[in-house]
Design an enzyme around this catalytic site. Structure first.
Site, PDB file in Angstrom:
ATOM      1  N   SER A  80       0.853  -1.193   0.000  1.00  0.00           N
ATOM      2  CA  SER A  80       0.000   0.000   0.000  1.00  0.00           C
ATOM      3  C   SER A  80       0.888   1.242   0.000  1.00  0.00           C
ATOM      4  O   SER A  80       2.070   1.149   0.334  1.00  0.00           O
ATOM      5  CB  SER A  80      -0.866  -0.011   1.273  1.00  0.00           C
ATOM      6  OG  SER A  80      -1.524   1.223   1.452  1.00  0.00           O
TER       7      SER A  80
ATOM      8  N   TYR B 214      -3.836  -1.306   9.920  1.00  0.00           N
ATOM      9  CA  TYR B 214      -3.670  -1.543   8.475  1.00  0.00           C
ATOM     10  C   TYR B 214      -2.276  -1.090   8.041  1.00  0.00           C
ATOM     11  O   TYR B 214      -1.556  -1.818   7.354  1.00  0.00           O
ATOM     12  CB  TYR B 214      -4.733  -0.757   7.711  1.00  0.00           C
ATOM     13  CG  TYR B 214      -4.666  -0.872   6.202  1.00  0.00           C
ATOM     14  CD1 TYR B 214      -3.868  -0.006   5.451  1.00  0.00           C
ATOM     15  CD2 TYR B 214      -5.410  -1.830   5.530  1.00  0.00           C
ATOM     16  CE1 TYR B 214      -3.804  -0.105   4.071  1.00  0.00           C
ATOM     17  CE2 TYR B 214      -5.365  -1.925   4.148  1.00  0.00           C
ATOM     18  CZ  TYR B 214      -4.566  -1.048   3.419  1.00  0.00           C
ATOM     19  OH  TYR B 214      -4.513  -1.144   2.039  1.00  0.00           O
TER      20      TYR B 214
HETATM   21  C1  GCO Z   1      -7.496   4.703   3.928  1.00  0.00           C
HETATM   22  C2  GCO Z   1      -7.519   3.833   2.683  1.00  0.00           C
HETATM   23  C3  GCO Z   1      -6.090   3.551   2.212  1.00  0.00           C
HETATM   24  C4  GCO Z   1      -6.110   3.079   0.758  1.00  0.00           C
HETATM   25  C5  GCO Z   1      -5.124   2.087   0.318  1.00  0.00           C
HETATM   26  C6  GCO Z   1      -3.803   2.684   0.127  1.00  0.00           C
HETATM   27  O1  GCO Z   1      -8.297   4.458   4.841  1.00  0.00           O
HETATM   28  O2  GCO Z   1      -6.663   5.631   3.938  1.00  0.00           O
HETATM   29  O3  GCO Z   1      -8.228   2.645   2.870  1.00  0.00           O
HETATM   30  O4  GCO Z   1      -5.500   2.665   3.120  1.00  0.00           O
HETATM   31  O5  GCO Z   1      -7.278   2.435   0.457  1.00  0.00           O
HETATM   32  O6  GCO Z   1      -5.106   0.986   1.135  1.00  0.00           O
HETATM   33  O7  GCO Z   1      -2.988   1.726  -0.500  1.00  0.00           O
END
Ligand code: GCO
Length: 255
Positions: free
Chosen positions: A146, A159
């Site tokens: 990401s 995440y």
């Molecule tokens: C958030 C998003 C991001 C993007 C993606 C980036 O909440 O900022 O979900 O995380 O979607 O994952 O690569």
């Protein structure tokens, strides 16, 4: 002809979390490049519906329903795929999820769920697949990182931690498996119009922020990730290893 470097003809590609969204787009793209794609998710009916479009185009496709967070299920599924379909040449670790909450209020169950889906699954599936690639001395592992593999954003710390770990696992895999002709790389999506971002897209202020923060001035479409996936799955990237290829409209290149 240099275009043949990008052919996946005769290759078997397992794409985790490919019943919808980015995973399905990547699976369809690898299929169009010649691969026999194996779709994965937990819902067999959903996978079979996703497979219909690929099969309808006369291209080989299989479904392999298993839970990527269950190591025993992963091991059994990978063994079955190799037994019934053939050696896995390409693995795309795409399965992932997002949860958003202020850090100090983030439920610990949510931390564990994000880590299990985004990170532990990469360990389980990559280990099950690469230990079989090793004696064959060939293989491609592409993990979906990401922009959050490199950047932090409030409310998505689990995440972000998981995607940073995916980047570093990729570098470790390159260090250890490169001599066996197994290339491990990652793709770093920016802001794409996916299911996990529905709430963000609907939030006008956030969506406008994405458009101003991203040099491309817009959200990405899932098909725009396919080229990077084909490149990293093909002979065209045989000397690319440990790389995180951002597909983010330029977001991580600028302030
Ligand atoms: C958030 C998003 C991001 C993007 C993606 C980036 O909440 O900022 O979900 O995380 O979607 O994952 O690569």
């Amino acid at each position: 002809m240099s275009l043949s470097l990008f052919s996946l003809a005769g290759k078997v590609a397992l794409v985790t979390g490919s019943g919808q969204g980015i995973g399905l787009a990547l699976a369809e793209g690898l299929s169009e490049a010649g691969a026999h794609v194996v779709l994965n998710g937990r819902d067999r009916a959903k996978l079979e519906r996703a497979a219909e479009a690929i099969a309808g185009a006369g291209r080989p496709v299989s479904v392999a329903p298993f839970d990527v967070t269950d190591q025993a299920a992963v091991e059994a599924a990978v063994a079955r795929i190799e037994e019934e379909i053939g050696p896995i040449d390409i693995l795309i670790n795409n399965a992932g999820m997002q949860k958003r909450a202020p850090f100090t209020e983030f439920p610990v169950e949510g931390w564990h769920e994000v880590m299990a889906t985004n990170l532990h699954s990469v360990f389980y599936v990559t280990q099950a697949v690469t230990k079989r690639m090793l004696p064959r001395r060939r293989g491609k592992v592409i993990s979906i990182g990401s922009v959050m593999s490199e950047l932090g954003r409030a409310t998505i710390i689990p995440y972000t931690a998981s995607k940073g770990a995916v980047k570093m696992m990729t570098r470790g895999l390159a260090a250890e498996l490169g001599k066996h002709n197994i290339q491990a790389n990652a793709i770093g999506p920016g802001y794409f119009t996916t299911e996990i971002n529905k709430a963000l897209i609907a939030d006008e202020a956030f969506s406008n922020w994405v458009k101003t923060r991203t040099p491309a001035g817009r959200w990405g479409e899932t098909r725009e990730l396919v080229g990077a996936a084909i490149f990293l799955s093909s002979a065209a990237s045989d000397y690319v290893n440990g790389h995180l290829l951002m597909v983010d409209g330029g977001l991580t290149a600028v302030v």
